[in-house]
Scaffold this active site. Structure first.
Site, PDB file in Angstrom:
ATOM      1  N   SER B  49       0.692  -1.080   0.061  1.00  0.00           N
ATOM      2  CA  SER B  49      -0.231  -0.078  -0.065  1.00  0.00           C
ATOM      3  C   SER B  49       0.930   1.550   0.123  1.00  0.00           C
ATOM      4  CB  SER B  49      -0.833  -0.001   1.284  1.00  0.00           C
ATOM      5  OG  SER B  49      -0.288   0.153   2.281  1.00  0.00           O
ATOM      6  N   LYS B  86       0.896   4.700   6.672  1.00  0.00           N
ATOM      7  CA  LYS B  86       0.441   5.603   5.692  1.00  0.00           C
ATOM      8  C   LYS B  86       0.930   6.801   5.751  1.00  0.00           C
ATOM      9  CE  LYS B  86      -2.638   2.801   3.900  1.00  0.00           C
ATOM     10  NZ  LYS B  86      -1.961   1.450   4.442  1.00  0.00           N
TER      11      LYS B  86
END
Lengths: 420, 131
Positions: B49, B86
């Site tokens: 991701s 993230k």
């Protein structure tokens, strides 16, 4: 002034750092072999789980309230403890690690600091750096600092800081603290103090005479009494002195009857003792071996013998310690019992450098020492017990029961947490 | 002259002194540079991701827990009981976690989510040749 910094519910907090789902959930950590509760989250305390309460007694509470139960992961706790201690050591002139989750800090020379601000900052930096919440108590002596820490936890759980820097504040804290909650006052002395009419720490310091204290509580109690009056009497220990004894003992995962299996366990414990001795650069002059049946099974025949042997030459050689441990075991082992626990204690330790050779004893051969160095090196490089003595065995029967052991998040690259 | 005591002036070293000894310095130690603090922990990336930020699946993330995140720092957050890596953005709209891979969706943090920034990623270690 002296600070005592104490990690809150330390073992529970360590587990929570790496498993955020445990936050806010009632949780306990069990002792070795999953025997009893040795750490409780605040939620578990609220459910009435007591310290050292045997696991089987709280099964119902656990099930009913979905309490998270963890086996103790000392590798993780040690790693987290070192981190907490290092952060504190970097920020104060002198410290003394008191236990795995407590450290004293000498704040002498920080007179111009705002101690309240300092304590808050220290607490904040430890918590943000490690995820471990701590409480800080600051007072003129060690015993008062210890009490201030407890007072902070009990009366200011959100702030977690208490600075007892005036007699008024000290007295407030003393009158809050029951005599049984004074650091170092055991059950027996608590009863004596209460019988004499001293219910709180304040009663104790104001109403008890020093002579009475010395007579009733010995010199140790007198020292404590003076500490609570604000007179420092407990020395600082920079380095922990050489330990007097090292004990390696564990309960077996199941009851054992075979002599071979008990032998393996005892040999393994002797070998672990030897390794610890070498790490501390000390030698043992006595070795004790004990075995015992399970006292909680009154229907079974009970037997718990122990024997202590003198070692002719103080030693930390695995070979020697296993040899004497086996001798000891021969003396006490009886067939026909179901053994639950065994242990080896090496005692009367002396530094490696001052080994007294018996008149008729030869110097320990250099060859053995080299063998041990080699053994330690191999095991350090390739993992614990890579190379071991035959008698330790490979059987698993007596291994520790650890039903819910968390990974070694900080010390094993294969165990580090994953992020998606 | 014959009974003169011998004077001892000290040792003379045989061989040649290293011409570099005055210039010796310690070798570079990456562990010291990246991770020599009690607040540093390691985590491993579980998926891709954050691939466009150079974080491959399986990469070792070096995390400093003591740092407070700034906008567009790569952070480890605990979200609904799981760790996630993230980009961190905090603005008028609140806190968002942005992936570095178009296959994944940005996440807006709402109050009822169990959310906490766990630490800031300060370096990434990727093995380029498996042993």
């Amino acid at each position: 002034m002296i600070a005592l910094i104490d990690c809150n519910n330390f073992y529970v907090s360590c587990e929570r750092v790496f498993q955020p789902t445990l936050l806010g959930r009632a949780m306990i950590v069990l002792s070795n072999n999953d025997g009893c509760a040795i750490a409780r989250s605040e939620e578990a305390k609220a459910l009435g789980v007591q310290m050292a309460q045997p696991a089987f007694m709280i099964e119902e509470v656990i099930k009913k309230n979905n309490v998270a139960v963890h086996s103790s992961n000392y590798t993780l706790y040690d790693s987290m403890s070192k981190r907490v201690m290092q952060i504190i050591k970097e920020r104060v002139p002198r410290t003394e690690v008191y236990s795995i989750d407590e450290i004293f800090a000498d704040l002498t020379g920080m007179a111009y600091c705002d101690l309240r601000e300092f304590a808050k900052e220290l607490k904040q930096i430890v918590t943000s750096s490690t995820g471990i919440p701590v409480s800080v108590g600051i007072a003129p002596t060690k015993a008062l600092a210890k009490m201030a820490n407890r007072y902070a936890k009990k009366t200011r759980p959100d702030e977690g800081v208490f600075v007892a820097d005036s007699q008024e504040l000290i007295d407030a804290m003393l009158s809050f603290t029951g005599v049984g909650d004074i650091w170092g006052i055991g059950k027996q002395h608590e009863v004596q103090l209460k019988q004499a009419g001293f219910l709180t720490a304040l009663d104790f310091v104001q109403k008890a005479s020093e002579e009475w204290v010395r007579k009733t509580l010995t010199v140790k109690g007198q020292r404590l009494y003076n500490e609570l009056k604000g007179v420092s009497c407990i020395e600082w220990e920079e380095e922990r002195p050489t330990r007097k004894a090292i004990c390696t003992s564990k309960s077996f995962g199941k009851l054992i009857t075979s002599k071979g299996e008990v032998k393996q366990a005892v040999a393994k414990f002797a070998s672990a003792c030897a390794e610890k001795l070498r790490k501390e650069k000390s030698c043992a002059t006595k070795i004790e071996v004990f075995i015992k049946t399970n006292p909680h099974k009154p229907n079974e025949k009970q037997y718990e013998p122990s024997v202590t042997l003198d070692l002719p030459v103080a030693t930390n050689l695995t070979t020697e310690l296993i040899r004497y441990a086996m001798k000891g075991l021969e003396l006490i082992f009886q067939a026909g019992y179901k053994y639950q626990k065994a242990g080896v204690v090496v005692k009367d330790l002396v530094p490696e450098t001052v080994i007294q050779l018996g008149i008729f004893e030869e110097k320990p051969p250099e060859k053995d020492k080299r063998l041990m160095d080699c053994l330690d090196q191999v095991n350090k490089t390739f993992g614990k017990d890579t190379v071991r003595f035959g008698v330790q065995g490979y059987g698993k029967a007596w291994h520790l029961k650890q039903g819910n052991l968390s990974p070694q998040y900080t010390t094993n690259l294969n165990h580090i947490p994953k992020a998606s | 002259m014959t009974n003169q005591p011998i004077q001892f002036y000290g040792y003379v070293q045989a061989g040649f002194a290293s011409p570099a000894s005055d210039y010796a310095e310690e070798d570079i130690d990456l562990a010291k540079l990246l991770a020599y603090k009690p607040s540093v922990f390691y985590l491993r990336a579980r998926n891709d991701s954050m691939i466009e930020a150079g974080i491959h699946e399986g990469a070792i993330l070096v995390i400093d827990k003591a740092l407070t995140p700034k906008n567009y720092d790569i952070v480890i957050a605990s979200l609904l009981g799981e760790f996630t890596v993230k980009y961190y953005v905090k603005d008028m709209q609140g806190i968002r976690l942005l992936p570095a891979n178009p296959k994944y969706k940005p996440l807006s943090i709402t109050e009822e989510m169990a959310f906490q920034v766990w630490g800031v990623v300060t370096a990434v270690v990727i093995e380029t040749r498996k042993l």
